[in-house]
Scaffold this motif. Sequence first.
Motif, mmCIF file in Angstrom:
data_model
loop_
_atom_site.group_PDB
_atom_site.id
_atom_site.type_symbol
_atom_site.label_atom_id
_atom_site.label_comp_id
_atom_site.label_asym_id
_atom_site.label_seq_id
_atom_site.Cartn_x
_atom_site.Cartn_y
_atom_site.Cartn_z
ATOM 1 N N THR A 83 0.856 -1.334 0.067
ATOM 2 C CA THR A 83 0.007 -0.045 -0.081
ATOM 3 C C THR A 83 1.088 1.184 0.164
ATOM 4 N N GLU A 84 2.013 1.311 -0.161
ATOM 5 C CA GLU A 84 3.100 2.364 0.015
ATOM 6 C C GLU A 84 3.063 2.989 -1.300
ATOM 7 N N ASN A 85 2.678 4.191 -1.637
ATOM 8 C CA ASN A 85 2.663 4.707 -2.808
ATOM 9 C C ASN A 85 3.956 4.875 -3.277
ATOM 10 N N GLU A 86 5.093 5.118 -2.514
ATOM 11 C CA GLU A 86 6.454 5.144 -3.078
ATOM 12 C C GLU A 86 6.870 4.072 -3.879
ATOM 13 N N GLN A 87 6.613 3.020 -3.004
ATOM 14 C CA GLN A 87 6.807 1.592 -3.558
ATOM 15 C C GLN A 87 6.279 1.269 -4.896
ATOM 16 N N ILE A 88 5.038 1.529 -5.000
ATOM 17 C CA ILE A 88 4.208 1.309 -5.971
ATOM 18 C C ILE A 88 4.674 2.148 -7.274
ATOM 19 N N GLN A 89 4.824 3.332 -6.909
ATOM 20 C CA GLN A 89 5.121 4.380 -8.111
ATOM 21 C C GLN A 89 6.713 3.946 -8.574
ATOM 22 N N LYS A 90 7.431 3.523 -7.856
ATOM 23 C CA LYS A 90 8.998 3.249 -8.249
ATOM 24 C C LYS A 90 8.730 1.940 -8.909
ATOM 25 N N LEU A 91 7.968 1.087 -8.829
ATOM 26 C CA LEU A 91 7.804 -0.252 -9.543
ATOM 27 C C LEU A 91 7.187 0.056 -10.874
ATOM 28 N N ILE A 92 6.206 1.042 -11.002
ATOM 29 C CA ILE A 92 5.971 1.451 -12.293
ATOM 30 C C ILE A 92 7.019 2.267 -13.110
ATOM 31 N N ASN A 93 7.472 3.281 -12.248
ATOM 32 C CA ASN A 93 8.726 3.850 -13.281
ATOM 33 C C ASN A 93 9.920 3.103 -13.851
ATOM 34 N N GLU A 94 10.403 2.040 -12.972
ATOM 35 C CA GLU A 94 11.276 1.005 -13.221
ATOM 36 C C GLU A 94 10.904 0.055 -14.239
ATOM 37 N N ASN A 95 9.553 -0.318 -14.291
ATOM 38 C CA ASN A 95 8.998 -1.279 -15.127
ATOM 39 C C ASN A 95 7.577 -0.650 -16.040
ATOM 40 N N SER A 96 7.971 0.454 -16.858
ATOM 41 C CA SER A 96 6.843 1.099 -17.512
ATOM 42 C C SER A 96 6.198 0.711 -18.511
ATOM 43 N N PHE A 97 6.756 -0.583 -19.009
ATOM 44 C CA PHE A 97 6.034 -1.172 -20.288
ATOM 45 C C PHE A 97 4.869 -2.174 -20.009
ATOM 46 N N ALA A 98 3.822 -1.572 -20.106
ATOM 47 C CA ALA A 98 2.707 -2.115 -19.262
ATOM 48 C C ALA A 98 1.769 -2.969 -20.322
ATOM 49 N N LEU A 99 0.660 -3.786 -19.820
ATOM 50 C CA LEU A 99 -0.181 -4.546 -20.769
ATOM 51 C C LEU A 99 -1.576 -3.577 -20.699
ATOM 52 N N LEU A 100 -2.229 -3.018 -21.346
ATOM 53 C CA LEU A 100 -3.281 -2.135 -21.477
ATOM 54 C C LEU A 100 -4.378 -3.150 -21.911
ATOM 55 N N ILE A 101 -5.583 -3.234 -20.777
ATOM 56 C CA ILE A 101 -6.555 -4.189 -21.075
ATOM 57 C C ILE A 101 -7.890 -3.338 -21.053
ATOM 58 N N SER A 102 -8.727 -3.468 -22.069
ATOM 59 C CA SER A 102 -10.236 -2.868 -22.004
ATOM 60 C C SER A 102 -11.120 -4.058 -22.507
ATOM 61 N N THR A 103 -12.246 -3.961 -21.716
ATOM 62 C CA THR A 103 -13.209 -4.867 -21.837
ATOM 63 C C THR A 103 -14.509 -4.092 -22.121
ATOM 64 N N ILE A 104 -15.172 -3.863 -23.392
ATOM 65 C CA ILE A 104 -16.242 -3.079 -23.724
ATOM 66 C C ILE A 104 -17.243 -4.145 -24.455
ATOM 67 N N LEU A 105 -18.582 -3.373 -24.467
ATOM 68 C CA LEU A 105 -19.687 -4.245 -25.200
ATOM 69 C C LEU A 105 -19.617 -3.600 -26.546
ATOM 70 N N ASP A 106 -19.742 -4.745 -27.516
ATOM 71 C CA ASP A 106 -19.817 -4.539 -29.083
ATOM 72 C C ASP A 106 -21.442 -3.987 -29.256
ATOM 73 N N ALA A 107 -21.562 -3.896 -30.633
ATOM 74 C CA ALA A 107 -22.854 -3.544 -31.032
ATOM 75 C C ALA A 107 -23.886 -4.491 -30.739
ATOM 76 N N ASN A 108 -23.746 -5.730 -30.468
ATOM 77 C CA ASN A 108 -24.503 -6.818 -30.072
ATOM 78 C C ASN A 108 -24.550 -6.983 -28.609
ATOM 79 N N LEU A 109 -23.969 -6.034 -27.870
ATOM 80 C CA LEU A 109 -23.918 -6.071 -26.385
ATOM 81 C C LEU A 109 -23.144 -7.578 -25.988
#
Length: 239
Positions: free
Chosen positions: A14-40
């Motif tokens: 839960t420590e923001n400093e450690q969380i942000q440090k990990l993100i900054n040092e490992n900044s190549f991420a997997l972006l995931i988006s789940t949405i509904l198409d035209a047929n829901l």
Amino acid sequence: MSSKLYIPGYTLQTENEQIQKLINENSFALLISTILDANLQPITYTTHVPCLLRQTPIIFNRENDEQKLQNSLGFLHLHVAKANPHWRAIEANPNSEHILVFNGPHCYISPNYYATQDNHVPTWNYAVVHVKGFGKTVHDNETKLRIVSDLVESSEIALHNYDPNHQIWQLYSHNTREYLDKELRGIVAIEICITKFDAKFKLSQNATKENFNRVKTYLEQSNSQQVQQVAHLMQNFQK
């Protein structure tokens, strides 16, 4: 997007400093988006993207996004190819949340590291951060250039810090604006307004003090830089 990362209590970070440090040092991420198409019917888009963590927005603004900004924990800047349909899913669903997965260092833990090898099984030590947030896209070249140049500058500085012999390359010094505008037309920039961090640091915290210290010592002696990074993270949980 409804999702939940399994995090046993002893692995919760839960420590923001450690969380942000990990993100900054490992900044190549997997972006995931789940949405509904035209047929829901649900459809999931996934894209691997370099990201830059920032505390102030470029695309989100008080006039149109006041409620989202009130609960913001920061912002991630990224971009995707214009041919990638992922950005259209984000743009068409402004009130949907997206997930970015940042994998930190990880390694296999052999029972040979323990004081006794009996009644033990192998495991894996790792650190990971899942970021959840709303997304907005931008198409004008000025804003895209700002986001891309910030990422380039941050990456070049990181390279120089790792290798002082590396000469920092500058985007504006080696390209004409005409050329940059042509390249920028091929991408779409995205800003994620962060609403939640889920951070899991599984680093042998549930082992006995003796076994924890033995594991850490073995990892410190490894020739693998990634394994050594796991040992370095374990220092925060020294028994």
